[in-house]
Write a protein that holds these residues in place. Structure first.
Motif, PDB file in Angstrom:
ATOM      1  N   GLN A 251       5.521  34.236   3.619  1.00  0.00           N
ATOM      2  CA  GLN A 251       4.108  34.243   3.236  1.00  0.00           C
ATOM      3  C   GLN A 251       3.904  34.096   1.728  1.00  0.00           C
ATOM      4  OE1 GLN A 251       1.657  34.385   5.729  1.00  0.00           O
ATOM      5  NE2 GLN A 251       3.534  34.089   6.923  1.00  0.00           N
ATOM      6  N   ALA A 252       4.977  34.116   0.979  1.00  0.00           N
ATOM      7  CA  ALA A 252       4.873  33.974  -0.475  1.00  0.00           C
ATOM      8  C   ALA A 252       4.564  32.526  -0.834  1.00  0.00           C
ATOM      9  CB  ALA A 252       6.171  34.417  -1.140  1.00  0.00           C
ATOM     10  N   THR A 253       4.106  32.335  -2.049  1.00  0.00           N
ATOM     11  CA  THR A 253       3.839  30.989  -2.576  1.00  0.00           C
ATOM     12  C   THR A 253       4.674  30.810  -3.844  1.00  0.00           C
ATOM     13  OG1 THR A 253       1.905  31.889  -3.726  1.00  0.00           O
ATOM     14  CG2 THR A 253       1.516  30.836  -1.605  1.00  0.00           C
ATOM     15  N   PRO A 254       5.954  30.474  -3.684  1.00  0.00           N
ATOM     16  CA  PRO A 254       6.869  30.495  -4.820  1.00  0.00           C
ATOM     17  C   PRO A 254       6.841  29.239  -5.685  1.00  0.00           C
ATOM     18  CG  PRO A 254       8.043  29.907  -2.835  1.00  0.00           C
ATOM     19  CD  PRO A 254       6.619  30.160  -2.419  1.00  0.00           C
ATOM     20  N   GLN A 255       5.909  28.328  -5.421  1.00  0.00           N
ATOM     21  CA  GLN A 255       5.919  27.065  -6.168  1.00  0.00           C
ATOM     22  C   GLN A 255       5.823  27.310  -7.674  1.00  0.00           C
ATOM     23  OE1 GLN A 255       4.047  27.706  -3.517  1.00  0.00           O
ATOM     24  NE2 GLN A 255       4.709  26.237  -1.975  1.00  0.00           N
ATOM     25  N   GLN A 256       4.940  28.224  -8.075  1.00  0.00           N
ATOM     26  CA  GLN A 256       4.802  28.511  -9.503  1.00  0.00           C
ATOM     27  C   GLN A 256       6.095  29.111 -10.055  1.00  0.00           C
ATOM     28  OE1 GLN A 256       1.758  31.338 -10.556  1.00  0.00           O
ATOM     29  NE2 GLN A 256       1.913  30.910 -12.733  1.00  0.00           N
ATOM     30  N   LEU A 257       6.712  29.974  -9.270  1.00  0.00           N
ATOM     31  CA  LEU A 257       7.964  30.603  -9.686  1.00  0.00           C
ATOM     32  C   LEU A 257       9.025  29.547  -9.981  1.00  0.00           C
ATOM     33  CD1 LEU A 257       8.988  33.602  -9.893  1.00  0.00           C
ATOM     34  CD2 LEU A 257      10.029  33.234  -7.644  1.00  0.00           C
ATOM     35  N   LEU A 258       9.101  28.551  -9.131  1.00  0.00           N
ATOM     36  CA  LEU A 258      10.162  27.543  -9.248  1.00  0.00           C
ATOM     37  C   LEU A 258       9.906  26.516 -10.345  1.00  0.00           C
ATOM     38  CD1 LEU A 258      10.935  26.939  -5.475  1.00  0.00           C
ATOM     39  CD2 LEU A 258      12.199  28.335  -7.105  1.00  0.00           C
ATOM     40  N   THR A 259       8.742  26.567 -10.987  1.00  0.00           N
ATOM     41  CA  THR A 259       8.491  25.646 -12.094  1.00  0.00           C
ATOM     42  C   THR A 259       9.174  26.093 -13.379  1.00  0.00           C
ATOM     43  OG1 THR A 259       6.437  26.764 -12.720  1.00  0.00           O
ATOM     44  CG2 THR A 259       6.257  24.939 -11.140  1.00  0.00           C
ATOM     45  N   HIS A 260       9.592  27.351 -13.440  1.00  0.00           N
ATOM     46  CA  HIS A 260      10.269  27.826 -14.648  1.00  0.00           C
ATOM     47  C   HIS A 260      11.633  27.151 -14.761  1.00  0.00           C
ATOM     48  CE1 HIS A 260      12.192  30.481 -17.557  1.00  0.00           C
ATOM     49  NE2 HIS A 260      10.980  30.911 -17.877  1.00  0.00           N
ATOM     50  N   PRO A 261      11.998  26.686 -15.957  1.00  0.00           N
ATOM     51  CA  PRO A 261      13.277  25.965 -16.133  1.00  0.00           C
ATOM     52  C   PRO A 261      14.497  26.734 -15.643  1.00  0.00           C
ATOM     53  CG  PRO A 261      11.924  25.767 -18.102  1.00  0.00           C
ATOM     54  CD  PRO A 261      11.210  26.733 -17.212  1.00  0.00           C
ATOM     55  N   LEU A 262      14.491  28.060 -15.777  1.00  0.00           N
ATOM     56  CA  LEU A 262      15.644  28.846 -15.356  1.00  0.00           C
ATOM     57  C   LEU A 262      15.708  29.059 -13.852  1.00  0.00           C
ATOM     58  CD1 LEU A 262      15.773  31.612 -18.138  1.00  0.00           C
ATOM     59  CD2 LEU A 262      17.230  29.591 -17.912  1.00  0.00           C
ATOM     60  N   LEU A 263      14.626  28.701 -13.154  1.00  0.00           N
ATOM     61  CA  LEU A 263      14.555  29.001 -11.724  1.00  0.00           C
ATOM     62  C   LEU A 263      14.541  27.758 -10.842  1.00  0.00           C
ATOM     63  CD1 LEU A 263      11.904  31.879 -11.846  1.00  0.00           C
ATOM     64  CD2 LEU A 263      14.393  32.055 -11.926  1.00  0.00           C
ATOM     65  N   LYS A 264      14.576  26.579 -11.454  1.00  0.00           N
ATOM     66  CA  LYS A 264      14.449  25.349 -10.674  1.00  0.00           C
ATOM     67  C   LYS A 264      15.578  25.171  -9.669  1.00  0.00           C
ATOM     68  CE  LYS A 264      11.596  22.595 -13.797  1.00  0.00           C
ATOM     69  NZ  LYS A 264      11.519  21.384 -14.650  1.00  0.00           N
ATOM     70  N   ASN A 265      16.743  25.700  -9.964  1.00  0.00           N
ATOM     71  CA  ASN A 265      17.882  25.530  -9.072  1.00  0.00           C
ATOM     72  C   ASN A 265      18.137  26.747  -8.183  1.00  0.00           C
ATOM     73  OD1 ASN A 265      18.509  22.931 -10.088  1.00  0.00           O
ATOM     74  ND2 ASN A 265      19.541  23.860 -11.847  1.00  0.00           N
ATOM     75  N   LYS A 266      17.204  27.677  -8.168  1.00  0.00           N
ATOM     76  CA  LYS A 266      17.351  28.847  -7.312  1.00  0.00           C
ATOM     77  C   LYS A 266      17.263  28.445  -5.841  1.00  0.00           C
ATOM     78  CE  LYS A 266      17.528  32.805  -9.726  1.00  0.00           C
ATOM     79  NZ  LYS A 266      18.391  33.967  -9.451  1.00  0.00           N
ATOM     80  N   ASN A 267      18.094  29.081  -5.026  1.00  0.00           N
ATOM     81  CA  ASN A 267      17.983  28.923  -3.580  1.00  0.00           C
ATOM     82  C   ASN A 267      17.021  29.969  -3.047  1.00  0.00           C
ATOM     83  OD1 ASN A 267      20.052  26.930  -3.541  1.00  0.00           O
ATOM     84  ND2 ASN A 267      21.583  28.554  -3.657  1.00  0.00           N
ATOM     85  N   LEU A 268      16.035  29.532  -2.273  1.00  0.00           N
ATOM     86  CA  LEU A 268      15.101  30.452  -1.649  1.00  0.00           C
ATOM     87  C   LEU A 268      15.466  30.599  -0.180  1.00  0.00           C
ATOM     88  CD1 LEU A 268      11.575  29.532  -3.071  1.00  0.00           C
ATOM     89  CD2 LEU A 268      13.209  31.223  -3.895  1.00  0.00           C
ATOM     90  N   LEU A 269      15.759  31.818   0.225  1.00  0.00           N
ATOM     91  CA  LEU A 269      16.028  32.118   1.619  1.00  0.00           C
ATOM     92  C   LEU A 269      14.802  32.844   2.152  1.00  0.00           C
ATOM     93  CD1 LEU A 269      18.261  31.838   3.731  1.00  0.00           C
ATOM     94  CD2 LEU A 269      19.138  34.072   3.002  1.00  0.00           C
ATOM     95  N   GLU A 270      14.054  32.183   3.021  1.00  0.00           N
ATOM     96  CA  GLU A 270      12.783  32.725   3.500  1.00  0.00           C
ATOM     97  C   GLU A 270      12.967  33.460   4.826  1.00  0.00           C
ATOM     98  OE1 GLU A 270      10.353  29.194   3.666  1.00  0.00           O
ATOM     99  OE2 GLU A 270       9.516  29.624   1.690  1.00  0.00           O
TER     100      GLU A 270
END
Length: 311
Positions: free
Chosen positions: A269-288
């Motif tokens: 239910q989260a909206t992580p799009q904004q989170l993933l725009t940060h340069p340090l987080l672009k390569n994070k794997n999201l396990l939903e």
């Protein structure tokens, strides 16, 4: 249970062991009752259990050892525990900081019965480290504590944690080698109930936080002194930048848990799009994982998980 030592020096290292608790068997079918117990909507026990099993399985599939204390309850204990609506929010019951176990103390009468039950199993599971436990006399809920790194922790006074509790626990924290404890006092409302509804550590050098938090000072305690600072310069001094979220859908965008430095376990239910725009987080794997029914209780995935071992 396999033998291991309690060990947590960060919020982002590889999660090896975690405590959970299955939800109660109670259906809350009336919206007014749900609101009176602090829930946002009616809850179906069967759906809540399906959500819980999805969370448990996701963690196990990621290689995390899961301890469900509901499975350990004796018959008489279970008769009470299975009626406790919020028992699956285990984060508040205790926390491992360094190699020490800090025991929580309920700030809500609704949750008071859970604490001695959970603590009894932690004592049973970790008798060698039980001697290193610390317990406050005043209310202290561990969703209000973030381990920033091996040097510093951040604690919120909030609705459920008192300054008296922090004063009684600070020596135990310093004994683990942490040099500074920063105390912040965020607004006291349901959507700011605990610190982890407002900020979280997402990388070794990055904190994500709601933008309003930047305006709050922190009281910085050391073993010898106390002074005041603003939250951002305090974090920067400890090597942490802050990613301020100016817009966010719910607390679920922040109330996630790191499985390891590369992977975040987050609500569907989260909206992580904004989170993933940060340069340090672009390569994070999201396990939903879908924990929608459980989230109606007012908390997220971090609230439902108590890390015991991180490496």
């Amino acid at each position: 249970m396999d033998s291991f030592q309690l060990n947590c020096w960060s919020e982002h290292g590889e999660l090896k062991a975690v405590m959970l608790c299955a939800p109660s068997i109670v259906d809350v079918t009336d919206l007014k009752i749900a609101e009176q117990v602090g829930w946002s909507a009616t809850v179906n026990h069967q759906k809540a259990m399906e959500n819980f099993m999805a969370l448990k399985t996701t963690l196990e599939n990621a290689g995390v050892h899961v301890l469900d204390y509901a499975r350990e309850l004796a018959h008489d204990q279970q008769l009470l525990s299975e009626q406790l609506l919020n028992r699956y929010f285990v984060r508040d019951l205790a926390c491992v900081i360094g190699n020490r176990l800090l025991l929580g103390k309920a700030g809500s009468s609704l949750r008071r019965p859970e604490y001695p039950l959970a603590h009894s199993f932690l004592e049973k599971w970790f008798p060698q480290q039980w001697l290193a436990k610390s317990q406050p006399l005043h209310s202290f809920e561990c969703g209000d504590l973030l381990i920033l790194n091996k040097d510093a922790v951040l604690i919120n006074l909030g609705m459920r944690t008192t300054i008296e509790a922090i004063e009684s626990l600070k020596e135990s924290i310093f004994q683990e080698g942490f040099s500074e404890i920063a105390i912040i006092d965020l607004p006291k409302s349901n959507d700011t109930l605990h610190l982890d509804m407002n900020c979280n550590v997402v990388n070794p050098n990055l904190v994500v936080a709601k933008s309003f938090v930047r305006h709050f000072p922190v009281q910085v305690l050391t073993a010898q002194s106390s002074r005041f600072d603003m939250v951002e310069p305090f974090l920067k001094r400890h090597g942490l930048d802050v990613y301020w979220l100016d817009s966010y859908k719910t607390i679920l965008d922040i109330n996630f848990i790191n499985l390891n430095p590369e992977t975040i376990l987050i609500s569907k239910q989260a909206t992580p799009q904004q989170l993933l725009t940060h340069p340090l987080l672009k390569n994070k794997n999201l396990l939903e994982v879908d924990v929608t029914e459980l989230e109606k209780g007012g908390g997220g995935i971090r609230c439902m998980t108590l890390p015991l071992v991180r490496t």
